[in-house]
Design a protein around this motif. Structure first.
Motif, short mmCIF file in Angstrom:
data_model
loop_
_atom_site.label_atom_id
_atom_site.label_comp_id
_atom_site.label_asym_id
_atom_site.label_seq_id
_atom_site.Cartn_x
_atom_site.Cartn_y
_atom_site.Cartn_z
N HIS A 41 0.87 -1.17 0.00
CA HIS A 41 0.00 0.00 0.00
C HIS A 41 0.91 1.23 0.00
CE1 HIS A 41 -3.44 -2.50 0.92
NE2 HIS A 41 -2.79 -3.03 1.93
N PRO A 42 0.46 2.34 -0.56
CA PRO A 42 1.29 3.55 -0.51
C PRO A 42 1.49 4.01 0.94
CG PRO A 42 -0.87 4.02 -1.51
CD PRO A 42 -0.79 2.54 -1.29
N LYS A 43 2.75 4.28 1.28
CA LYS A 43 3.08 4.70 2.65
C LYS A 43 4.48 5.29 2.66
CE LYS A 43 4.99 0.26 4.16
NZ LYS A 43 4.84 -0.47 2.92
N GLY A 44 4.82 5.98 3.74
CA GLY A 44 6.17 6.51 3.87
C GLY A 44 6.38 7.16 5.22
N LEU A 61 -0.07 10.89 -2.61
CA LEU A 61 0.14 11.76 -3.77
C LEU A 61 1.51 11.52 -4.40
CD1 LEU A 61 -0.93 14.02 -5.58
CD2 LEU A 61 0.03 15.66 -3.94
N GLU A 62 2.56 11.45 -3.56
CA GLU A 62 3.92 11.25 -4.07
C GLU A 62 4.08 9.91 -4.78
OE1 GLU A 62 6.70 11.75 -0.85
OE2 GLU A 62 6.28 13.89 -0.67
N GLU A 63 3.50 8.87 -4.22
CA GLU A 63 3.73 7.52 -4.75
C GLU A 63 2.77 7.13 -5.87
OE1 GLU A 63 4.08 4.58 -1.68
OE2 GLU A 63 5.92 5.48 -0.91
N THR A 64 1.55 7.70 -5.86
CA THR A 64 0.55 7.27 -6.83
C THR A 64 0.08 8.37 -7.78
OG1 THR A 64 -1.40 7.79 -5.49
CG2 THR A 64 -0.35 5.63 -5.13
N GLY A 65 0.35 9.63 -7.44
CA GLY A 65 -0.16 10.75 -8.23
C GLY A 65 -1.62 11.05 -7.95
N MET A 66 -2.20 10.39 -6.95
CA MET A 66 -3.62 10.55 -6.64
C MET A 66 -3.85 11.44 -5.42
SD MET A 66 -5.26 8.55 -8.74
CE MET A 66 -4.46 7.65 -10.05
N THR A 67 -4.85 12.31 -5.54
CA THR A 67 -5.35 12.98 -4.35
C THR A 67 -6.37 12.04 -3.73
OG1 THR A 67 -7.05 14.11 -5.64
CG2 THR A 67 -4.98 15.31 -5.27
N CYS A 68 -6.58 12.19 -2.43
CA CYS A 68 -7.49 11.26 -1.76
C CYS A 68 -8.16 11.93 -0.56
CB CYS A 68 -6.74 10.01 -1.31
SG CYS A 68 -5.49 10.29 -0.04
N VAL A 69 -9.23 11.30 -0.13
CA VAL A 69 -9.95 11.73 1.07
C VAL A 69 -9.88 10.59 2.08
CG1 VAL A 69 -12.18 12.41 2.02
CG2 VAL A 69 -11.51 13.18 -0.27
N PRO A 70 -9.11 10.79 3.16
CA PRO A 70 -9.03 9.74 4.19
C PRO A 70 -10.36 9.56 4.90
CG PRO A 70 -7.25 11.33 4.42
CD PRO A 70 -8.23 11.91 3.45
N GLY A 98 -6.34 12.45 -10.20
CA GLY A 98 -4.91 12.25 -10.41
C GLY A 98 -4.62 11.16 -11.41
N SER A 99 -3.33 11.01 -11.70
CA SER A 99 -2.89 9.94 -12.59
C SER A 99 -1.49 9.53 -12.18
CB SER A 99 -2.92 10.38 -14.05
OG SER A 99 -2.05 11.45 -14.25
N PHE A 100 -1.21 8.27 -12.37
CA PHE A 100 0.07 7.70 -11.95
C PHE A 100 1.15 7.93 -13.00
CE2 PHE A 100 3.04 4.07 -12.03
CZ PHE A 100 3.64 4.28 -10.80
#
Length: 148
Positions: A41-44, A61-70, A98-100
């Motif tokens: 899963h994307p993490k850091g 955002l950094e790993e997938t290019g996607m904005t998200c709502v937690p 977003g796009s990867f």
């Protein structure tokens, strides 16, 4: 970020999801990290003074290019990495835009059914997060049984 030996490395991430393009069910994002040769899963790691939730959004955002709502808070995962304790806080997060594009940390992103994501993920702890995510969504067995 914690750098003192013995103190945990603090990190955050998301089980990133979106409605399936077919309109039936959902898909979960899994990323391939060449440094570790794994699917996760994307993490850091948290930056100095950064809140875990903000770090999770930034890392997605950094790993997938996607904005998200937690959304729902998922279980915190604890393990050892190169002899040090690591603690990763997770959220369920819906991808909103977003796009990867491949980058130095992540070279591939796949959107998979929950069952296929569970199969593709390398670490058992990441597979367990899929189950926790489905439980948090109230989806349980119906998505776990979806062919992938």
């Amino acid at each position: 970020m914690s750098t003192t030996p013995g103190l945990p490395i603090l990190a955050a991430g998301c089980v990133l999801w979106r409605p399936a393009p077919s309109g039936v069910g959902i898909e979960i994002a899994v990323v391939f990290r060449p440094k570790w040769s794994d699917w996760s899963h994307p993490k850091g790691k948290l930056k100095s003074g950064e809140e875990a939730r903000a770090a999770a959004i930034r890392e997605v955002l950094e790993e997938t290019g996607m904005t998200c709502v937690p959304g729902a808070v998922l279980p915190t995962v604890r393990y050892r990495l190169q002899g040090r304790p690591k603690e990763v806080r997770y959220w369920a997060a819906e991808a909103t835009a977003g796009s990867f594009a491949p980058n130095r940390e992540v070279t591939r992103l796949l959107w998979l059914t929950p069952a296929a994501a569970r199969t593709r993920l390398t670490q058992e702890r990441d597979k367990e997060l899929v189950d926790a995510f489905l439980t948090a969504r109230g989806a349980g067995a119906s998505h776990r049984a979806t062919p992938g």
